[in-house]
Motif scaffolding. Structure first.
Motif, PDB file in Angstrom:
ATOM      1  N   ALA A 120       0.881  -1.252   0.085  1.00 48.18           N
ATOM      2  CA  ALA A 120      -0.129   0.019  -0.096  1.00 48.18           C
ATOM      3  C   ALA A 120       0.876   1.079   0.015  1.00 48.18           C
ATOM      4  O   ALA A 120       1.926   1.336   0.378  1.00 48.18           O
ATOM      5  N   SER A 124      -2.324   5.684   1.963  1.00 50.77           N
ATOM      6  CA  SER A 124      -3.452   5.054   2.201  1.00 50.77           C
ATOM      7  C   SER A 124      -3.028   4.127   3.624  1.00 50.77           C
ATOM      8  O   SER A 124      -3.917   3.992   4.458  1.00 50.77           O
ATOM      9  N   GLU A 225      -7.237   0.085  -0.828  1.00 56.05           N
ATOM     10  CA  GLU A 225      -6.318  -0.130  -1.682  1.00 56.05           C
ATOM     11  C   GLU A 225      -6.325  -1.678  -2.170  1.00 56.05           C
ATOM     12  O   GLU A 225      -5.878  -2.424  -1.113  1.00 56.05           O
ATOM     13  N   ARG A 257      -3.116  -0.250  -7.685  1.00 53.65           N
ATOM     14  CA  ARG A 257      -3.602  -0.591  -6.385  1.00 53.65           C
ATOM     15  C   ARG A 257      -4.811  -0.270  -5.824  1.00 53.65           C
ATOM     16  O   ARG A 257      -5.564  -0.340  -4.999  1.00 53.65           O
ATOM     17  N   SER A 258      -5.555   0.704  -6.758  1.00 56.92           N
ATOM     18  CA  SER A 258      -6.846   1.330  -6.591  1.00 56.92           C
ATOM     19  C   SER A 258      -7.774   0.743  -7.372  1.00 56.92           C
ATOM     20  O   SER A 258      -9.138   1.024  -7.270  1.00 56.92           O
TER      21      SER A 258
END
Length: 376
Positions: A120, A124, A225, A257-258
């Motif tokens: 992450a 985040s 995430e 990652r999103s």
């Protein structure tokens, strides 16, 4: 509960026996009433599925496990113990027994799962830490899996108020190694839970089982995430299948990652920007989420006749099993679909599936789905 003899000891032998998973464990208890009778029936059931000799956990093996649990300061929590959380017992494949260290009363609090990417971003992680702190200050127990990244941040943020960490290996195994101090601190201020005996190193197959416990313990699951096809999305899917609230924090479409969180929101997950958003969704706690499970984990005091003693024409039984095997493949299918397509009695189908599982020919997955084992 004294686990060194009697029914608790036999239950440990049953769940530690080869090819006995949670679903088959509850089925066996329901059918035979006690773990001792179920253990006695295992050889005949396995032969019915085509296996000559099942691997039943020995008394010596279970005695060594009990000793190791005591040495690490752990205790057992069985599915029908008063401290077993009702919300977790609603899962069809609820863990029959857990090993715990810490404050068991935390399982009775309203809880939220906070999970996300291991790699992450710093932003985040900071948000997860802050969110977990605010939620725990509002009386919510934060549940996560003690992995790198978001899990670690969630535990750190809620450490003062007692987080729950569900781990994939034994409670004495530190994974990742850098979280050793955090894991021990959670055992002091919060609660460590594991389905595996002490000394068990976590393997890939253990993590989906851990994820179902995380999802099952919580009223809602929040993802911060997550890449596509990540373990965090598995937790979110399991939460949705269990009727829990699924929540996600949106992120930049430019960051891989999103992508998982943005996809969850597009598919109907609630968008979260603050702790207030989470509390608004999961408070007040719906009383239906804490109702006791009325079905499989409850064993009967007077067991029904053994299915292997029921009159059944051999050729007819062979035809039934052949029909079920023909309908099965490596792709999971629901048991309801097998009932619909086979036109067989549901109790006969359940018995055939149990025998196939004990013979190592069947695997079970979330959503009451079954498939032929890859080894078959």
């Amino acid at each position: 509960m004294d686990v060194e003899s009697g029914e608790p000891f036999d239950r440990l032998r049953l769940i530690r026996s080869s090819n006995v998973g949670p679903v088959s464990y509850y089925r066996l208890l329901k059918e035979f009433g006690t773990a001792k009778r179920a253990l006695e029936a295992l050889p005949d059931l396995a032969r019915g599925g085509g296996r000559r000799r099942p691997e039943i956990a020995s008394a010596e093996t279970v005695a060594r496990e009990i000793e190791s649990v005591q040495q690490v300061g752990g205790k057992y929590l069985f599915h029908d113990d008063p401290d077993y959380p009702a919300i977790l017992s609603e899962l069809r494949n609820a863990p029959p027994v857990l090993i715990w260290r810490g404050n068991i009363s935390l399982l009775q609090n309203p809880s939220v799962a906070v999970v996300g990417a291991r790699n992450a971003s710093a932003a985040s992680r900071s948000f997860a830490r802050q969110l977990a702190n605010e939620l725990s200050e509002q009386g919510m127990t934060v549940v996560s899996g003690l992995a790198r990244g978001i899990d670690t941040a969630a535990h750190e943020g809620s450490i003062q108020h007692g987080p729950v960490a569900v781990i994939a290996g034994g409670t004495d195994v530190y994974f990742p190694p850098e979280n050793q101090a955090l894991q021990e601190r959670i055992a002091e201020t919060g609660l460590l839970l594991s389905e595996q005996p002490p000394g068990t190193e976590p393997h890939a197959r253990h993590f989906p089982f851990r994820n179902r416990i995380i999802a099952g313990l919580a009223t809602g699951a929040l993802v911060i995430e997550a890449a596509p096809r990540s373990g965090s999305l598995i937790t979110a899917r399991l939460a949705a299948e269990s009727g829990r609230q699924v929540m996600a924090v949106p992120g930049s479409p430019m960051d891989p990652r999103s992508q998982g969180c943005n996809s969850l929101i597009r598919e109907g997950a609630s968008l979260i920007q603050s702790a207030e958003d989470v509390l608004e969704l999961i408070r007040p706690i719906d009383e239906r989420m804490s109702r006791p499970m009325p079905s499989e984990p409850q064993s009967r005091t007077k067991p029904a006749a053994s299915p292997i003693d029921r009159p059944l024409v051999a050729t007819n039984r062979q035809d039934q099993e052949a029909k079920i095997i023909d309908l099965l493949s490596a792709t999971p299918v629901t048991v309801d679909e097998l009932i619909r397509q086979s036109h067989l009695d549901p109790s006969d189908i359940q018995l055939i599936l149990l025998e196939l599982e004990l013979a190592g020919k069947l695997t079970r997955s979330a959503g009451a789905r079954v498939a032929l084992s890859r080894l078959h």
